[in-house]
Design an enzyme around this catalytic site. Structure first.
Site, PDB file in Angstrom:
ATOM      1  N   ASP A 181       0.835  -1.203   0.000  1.00 41.02           N
ATOM      2  CA  ASP A 181       0.000   0.000   0.000  1.00 41.02           C
ATOM      3  C   ASP A 181       0.873   1.259   0.000  1.00 41.02           C
ATOM      4  O   ASP A 181       0.361   2.380  -0.062  1.00 41.02           O
ATOM      5  CB  ASP A 181      -1.022  -0.009   1.148  1.00 41.02           C
ATOM      6  CG  ASP A 181      -0.380  -0.090   2.512  1.00 41.02           C
ATOM      7  OD1 ASP A 181       0.860  -0.088   2.607  1.00 41.02           O
ATOM      8  OD2 ASP A 181      -1.143  -0.162   3.513  1.00 41.02           O
ATOM      9  N   SER A 182       2.202   1.071   0.017  1.00 43.06           N
ATOM     10  CA  SER A 182       3.115   2.193  -0.231  1.00 43.06           C
ATOM     11  C   SER A 182       2.801   2.832  -1.581  1.00 43.06           C
ATOM     12  O   SER A 182       3.222   3.952  -1.852  1.00 43.06           O
ATOM     13  CB  SER A 182       4.566   1.718  -0.204  1.00 43.06           C
ATOM     14  OG  SER A 182       4.751   0.598  -1.049  1.00 43.06           O
ATOM     15  N   GLU A 217       9.574  -4.087  10.099  1.00 42.44           N
ATOM     16  CA  GLU A 217       9.962  -2.771   9.562  1.00 42.44           C
ATOM     17  C   GLU A 217      10.504  -1.872  10.664  1.00 42.44           C
ATOM     18  O   GLU A 217       9.885  -1.739  11.733  1.00 42.44           O
ATOM     19  CB  GLU A 217       8.726  -2.125   8.890  1.00 42.44           C
ATOM     20  CG  GLU A 217       9.020  -0.733   8.328  1.00 42.44           C
ATOM     21  CD  GLU A 217       7.949  -0.221   7.375  1.00 42.44           C
ATOM     22  OE1 GLU A 217       6.981  -0.947   7.082  1.00 42.44           O
ATOM     23  OE2 GLU A 217       8.103   0.924   6.919  1.00 42.44           O
TER      24      GLU A 217
HETATM   25  O1  KIV Z   1       3.513  -1.076   1.598  1.00 40.78           O
HETATM   26  C1  KIV Z   1       4.680  -1.459   1.533  1.00 40.78           C
HETATM   27  O2  KIV Z   1       5.390  -1.243   0.549  1.00 40.78           O
HETATM   28  C2  KIV Z   1       5.220  -2.180   2.671  1.00 40.78           C
HETATM   29  C3  KIV Z   1       6.708  -2.306   2.741  1.00 40.78           C
HETATM   30  C4  KIV Z   1       7.279  -1.047   3.227  1.00 40.78           C
HETATM   31  C5  KIV Z   1       7.126  -3.481   3.551  1.00 40.78           C
HETATM   32  O3  KIV Z   1       4.494  -2.615   3.512  1.00 40.78           O
END
Ligand code: KIV
Length: 259
Positions: free
Chosen positions: A42-43, A178
């Protein structure tokens, strides 16, 4: 790349090189460079949609990008994030997982600890492989008051370890940790049977994941644990290959790139 293979990598001590991915072309290039798994995170709310956090991302947004990544990923495993509150109840999580698996995800990822055990059991009990996510939980950024390193003191570290163990007990197959001190990343990896993938968690985890835009140098003020692999690799394909090699040889992250 199957879940059994990822687990075998942990047992063999072969580091797992994972990247986020959001579309087919980059996924195809990273797969050709040897990436072991992709996370449709969701990044994407921040790096693709330009938002300040991940909270506005919907299941449909993730589903759309899972479809794109699946077409480029070949047989590399694709993990799909359950976005903010889509895992708040068993019913919502099962519905969301159904949509994401239907688009080609091999596994879903959810953020949280012991409080998510019931949701994990419901998903795994219905045949959905689950990746946990402990440490810094970006979906809780408002409550946390910012993106901060987690588990710095003994009590906080113990809570993260207990959360990881509760998730493993509930049936997760993979765990992302994380932004924790590298000693905790190492301790957690030794404590659980499933592969642990770190981001900002030091070199002692079973593998690493980075946000693709970060490692390609597209982020203006990247966190300390990010390395610009485009500088190292000279091209996008070269950047992916440099990342995979650095992870496999445990040259990334260094202590300076850790907490
Ligand atoms: O949403 C994402 O890209 C993540 C990573 C930072 C692990 O959860």
């Amino acid at each position: 790349m199957t879940l059994a293979q990822l687990r075998q990598f942990k047992n063999d001590g072969r580091a797992i090189a994972m990247l986020t991915a959001y579309e087919a072309g980059f996924a195809r290039t990273a797969a050709a460079a040897g990436a072991d798994a992709f996370l449709v995170g969701d990044s994407l709310g921040m790096v693709v949609q330009g938002e300040r956090d991940t909270l506005g991302v919907s299941v449909d947004d993730i589903a759309y990008h899972v479809g794109l990544v699946r077409r480029g990923a070949g047989d590399v495993a694709v993990i799909a994030d359950l976005p903010f509150l889509s895992d708040a109840t068993v019913e919502r999580a099962l519905d969301a997982a159904g949509v994401l698996m239907g688009k080609g995800a091999d596994m879903v990822k959810l953020e949280g600890g012991a409080e998510k055990a019931e949701i994990v059991r419901a998903l795994t009990g219905n045949g959905v492989p689950v990746c946990g996510h402990v440490g810094l939980l970006p979906q809780r950024v408002r409550k946390l008051g910012g993106y901060r390193v987690q588990g710095r003191d003994d009590l906080a570290a113990r809570r993260i370890l207990e959360d990881a163990e509760a998730l493993v007990e509930a049936g997760i197959d993979l765990l992302v940790v994380e932004c924790v001190p590298r000693a905790l990343g190492r301790q957690l990896t030794a404590a659980v049977t499933v592969p642990v993938i770190g981001i900002g968690a030091g070199a002692g985890t079973d593998g690493q994941v980075l946000v693709m835009h970060d490692m390609l140098g597209l982020t203006e003020t990247p966190p300390r644990f990010v390395r610009d692999f485009l500088l190292e690799g000279g091209s996008i394909r070269g950047a992916f290959a440099a990342y995979v090699e650095a992870v496999r040889e445990r040259r990334f992250p260094t202590d300076e790139e850790s907490f």
